[in-house]
Design a protein around this motif. Structure first.
Motif, PDB file in Angstrom:
ATOM      1  N   HIS A 142      30.512  31.262  65.895  1.00 56.40           N
ATOM      2  CA  HIS A 142      29.721  30.281  66.078  1.00 56.40           C
ATOM      3  C   HIS A 142      30.127  29.266  65.255  1.00 56.40           C
ATOM      4  O   HIS A 142      30.178  27.979  65.581  1.00 56.40           O
ATOM      5  N   GLN A 143      30.093  29.260  63.932  1.00 53.94           N
ATOM      6  CA  GLN A 143      30.364  28.276  62.841  1.00 53.94           C
ATOM      7  C   GLN A 143      31.630  27.871  63.301  1.00 53.94           C
ATOM      8  O   GLN A 143      32.129  26.747  62.986  1.00 53.94           O
ATOM      9  N   HIS A 144      32.734  28.670  63.416  1.00 59.18           N
ATOM     10  CA  HIS A 144      34.127  28.191  63.337  1.00 59.18           C
ATOM     11  C   HIS A 144      34.345  27.547  64.606  1.00 59.18           C
ATOM     12  O   HIS A 144      34.740  26.258  64.533  1.00 59.18           O
ATOM     13  N   TRP A 145      33.583  27.949  65.861  1.00 48.39           N
ATOM     14  CA  TRP A 145      33.856  27.033  67.152  1.00 48.39           C
ATOM     15  C   TRP A 145      33.264  25.584  67.023  1.00 48.39           C
ATOM     16  O   TRP A 145      33.867  24.509  67.133  1.00 48.39           O
ATOM     17  N   VAL A 186      48.227  16.319  59.179  1.00 42.99           N
ATOM     18  CA  VAL A 186      46.953  16.289  58.537  1.00 42.99           C
ATOM     19  C   VAL A 186      45.897  17.118  59.640  1.00 42.99           C
ATOM     20  O   VAL A 186      45.092  18.101  59.188  1.00 42.99           O
ATOM     21  N   PRO A 187      46.007  16.924  61.107  1.00 42.31           N
ATOM     22  CA  PRO A 187      45.168  17.834  61.825  1.00 42.31           C
ATOM     23  C   PRO A 187      45.399  18.942  61.689  1.00 42.31           C
ATOM     24  O   PRO A 187      44.456  20.024  61.962  1.00 42.31           O
ATOM     25  N   LYS A 188      46.983  19.445  61.583  1.00 39.33           N
ATOM     26  CA  LYS A 188      47.164  20.912  61.703  1.00 39.33           C
ATOM     27  C   LYS A 188      46.754  21.312  60.244  1.00 39.33           C
ATOM     28  O   LYS A 188      46.474  22.411  60.235  1.00 39.33           O
ATOM     29  N   LEU A 189      46.788  20.749  59.174  1.00 41.81           N
ATOM     30  CA  LEU A 189      46.399  21.346  57.833  1.00 41.81           C
ATOM     31  C   LEU A 189      44.889  21.547  58.014  1.00 41.81           C
ATOM     32  O   LEU A 189      44.394  22.581  57.519  1.00 41.81           O
ATOM     33  N   ALA A 190      44.128  20.636  58.518  1.00 44.32           N
ATOM     34  CA  ALA A 190      42.694  20.720  58.892  1.00 44.32           C
ATOM     35  C   ALA A 190      42.396  21.985  59.539  1.00 44.32           C
ATOM     36  O   ALA A 190      41.204  22.929  59.217  1.00 44.32           O
ATOM     37  N   HIS A 191      43.045  22.242  60.624  1.00 42.40           N
ATOM     38  CA  HIS A 191      42.733  23.215  61.368  1.00 42.40           C
ATOM     39  C   HIS A 191      43.193  24.693  60.760  1.00 42.40           C
ATOM     40  O   HIS A 191      42.515  25.832  61.041  1.00 42.40           O
ATOM     41  N   LEU A 237      40.480  25.312  58.249  1.00 41.51           N
ATOM     42  CA  LEU A 237      39.319  25.801  58.808  1.00 41.51           C
ATOM     43  C   LEU A 237      39.451  27.287  59.178  1.00 41.51           C
ATOM     44  O   LEU A 237      38.593  28.227  59.094  1.00 41.51           O
ATOM     45  N   LEU A 238      40.686  27.847  59.531  1.00 40.33           N
ATOM     46  CA  LEU A 238      41.031  29.044  60.011  1.00 40.33           C
ATOM     47  C   LEU A 238      41.000  30.109  58.686  1.00 40.33           C
ATOM     48  O   LEU A 238      40.173  31.208  58.626  1.00 40.33           O
ATOM     49  N   VAL A 239      41.349  29.591  57.609  1.00 40.76           N
ATOM     50  CA  VAL A 239      41.277  30.189  56.208  1.00 40.76           C
ATOM     51  C   VAL A 239      40.007  30.563  55.859  1.00 40.76           C
ATOM     52  O   VAL A 239      39.361  31.359  55.496  1.00 40.76           O
ATOM     53  N   VAL A 240      39.134  29.317  55.925  1.00 40.30           N
ATOM     54  CA  VAL A 240      37.636  29.282  55.569  1.00 40.30           C
ATOM     55  C   VAL A 240      36.784  30.371  56.501  1.00 40.30           C
ATOM     56  O   VAL A 240      36.166  31.293  55.971  1.00 40.30           O
ATOM     57  N   SER A 241      37.476  30.418  57.609  1.00 34.05           N
ATOM     58  CA  SER A 241      36.415  31.193  58.589  1.00 34.05           C
ATOM     59  C   SER A 241      36.876  32.690  58.170  1.00 34.05           C
ATOM     60  O   SER A 241      35.958  33.647  58.208  1.00 34.05           O
ATOM     61  N   VAL A 242      38.189  33.085  58.020  1.00 29.24           N
ATOM     62  CA  VAL A 242      38.621  34.280  57.595  1.00 29.24           C
ATOM     63  C   VAL A 242      37.949  34.748  56.411  1.00 29.24           C
ATOM     64  O   VAL A 242      37.497  36.152  56.329  1.00 29.24           O
ATOM     65  N   ALA A 243      37.973  34.090  55.622  1.00 34.24           N
ATOM     66  CA  ALA A 243      37.460  34.126  54.259  1.00 34.24           C
ATOM     67  C   ALA A 243      35.926  34.458  54.130  1.00 34.24           C
ATOM     68  O   ALA A 243      35.376  35.261  53.602  1.00 34.24           O
ATOM     69  N   THR A 244      35.279  33.672  55.005  1.00 32.55           N
ATOM     70  CA  THR A 244      33.747  33.890  55.306  1.00 32.55           C
ATOM     71  C   THR A 244      33.360  35.397  55.897  1.00 32.55           C
ATOM     72  O   THR A 244      32.489  36.242  55.288  1.00 32.55           O
TER      73      THR A 244
END
Length: 179
Positions: free
Chosen positions: A114-117, A136-141, A144-151
């Protein structure tokens, strides 16, 4: 005050165009002071030249089926997001009422999805290639993927090596009611 005069002057300079549209193609009488800086092509406004003045041809509307984008079916993705949000209304209370590792894992997966989407929609809307370039958009995405997996990894670690999410929430509520 300056904005007021700028708006008034822009409305006056566009008046010939709007008068022509309203008058059905008849050229209005315009004072020379309003038209002194305009090119001749703008002064000869007729119904046929109006689309060219509005940055190209008038866009046609159609009743044919909508073409899907190359990125996928966004309606199905949106429906999945809504289904997950509605499902969380049942998952979270049941997982808290009956604490278990399976319930905690299901709750962790649902919350992280839910938070990732939600954050992905924000990144897509606000970190656009037109503003920041392609990198920059590719790095941001990616971030976000790294933060979601780490969470999700951190929540699973907490579930398997500590008391779990549901028991933590119950413990917090128990200390709040004592105070």
């Amino acid at each position: 005050m300056a904005l007021h005069f700028a708006l008034r002057s822009s409305c006056r300079s566009s008046a010939p165009l709007f008068n022509t549209i309203i008058n059905g193609g008849k050229l209005p009488v315009v004072s020379r002071s309003l038209t002194s800086g305009l090119p001749r092509s703008l002064l000869l406004v007729t119904p046929k030249t109006v689309p060219a003045l509005l940055n190209g041809p008038v866009r046609q509307f159609t009743a044919t089926a909508v073409r899907r984008s190359a990125a996928g079916n966004h309606v199905a993705i949106w429906s999945g997001e809504r289904a997950l949000a509605i499902g969380m209304l049942g998952i979270i209370p049941v997982a808290i009422a009956f604490p278990s590792q399976a319930g905690d894992a299901l709750m962790a997966i649902a919350m992280v999805m839910h938070q990732h989407w939600g954050l992905e929609a924000i990144v897509t809307d606000y970190v656009r290639p037109i503003l920041f370039g392609n990198l920059v958009p590719k790095l941001a995405h990616g971030l976000l993927l790294v933060v979601s997996v780490a969470t999700l990894g951190g929540l699973f670690y907490f579930i398997h090596n500590d008391i779990g999410i549901a028991n933590s929430i119950r413990k917090i509520w128990a200390t709040q009611t004592k105070a």
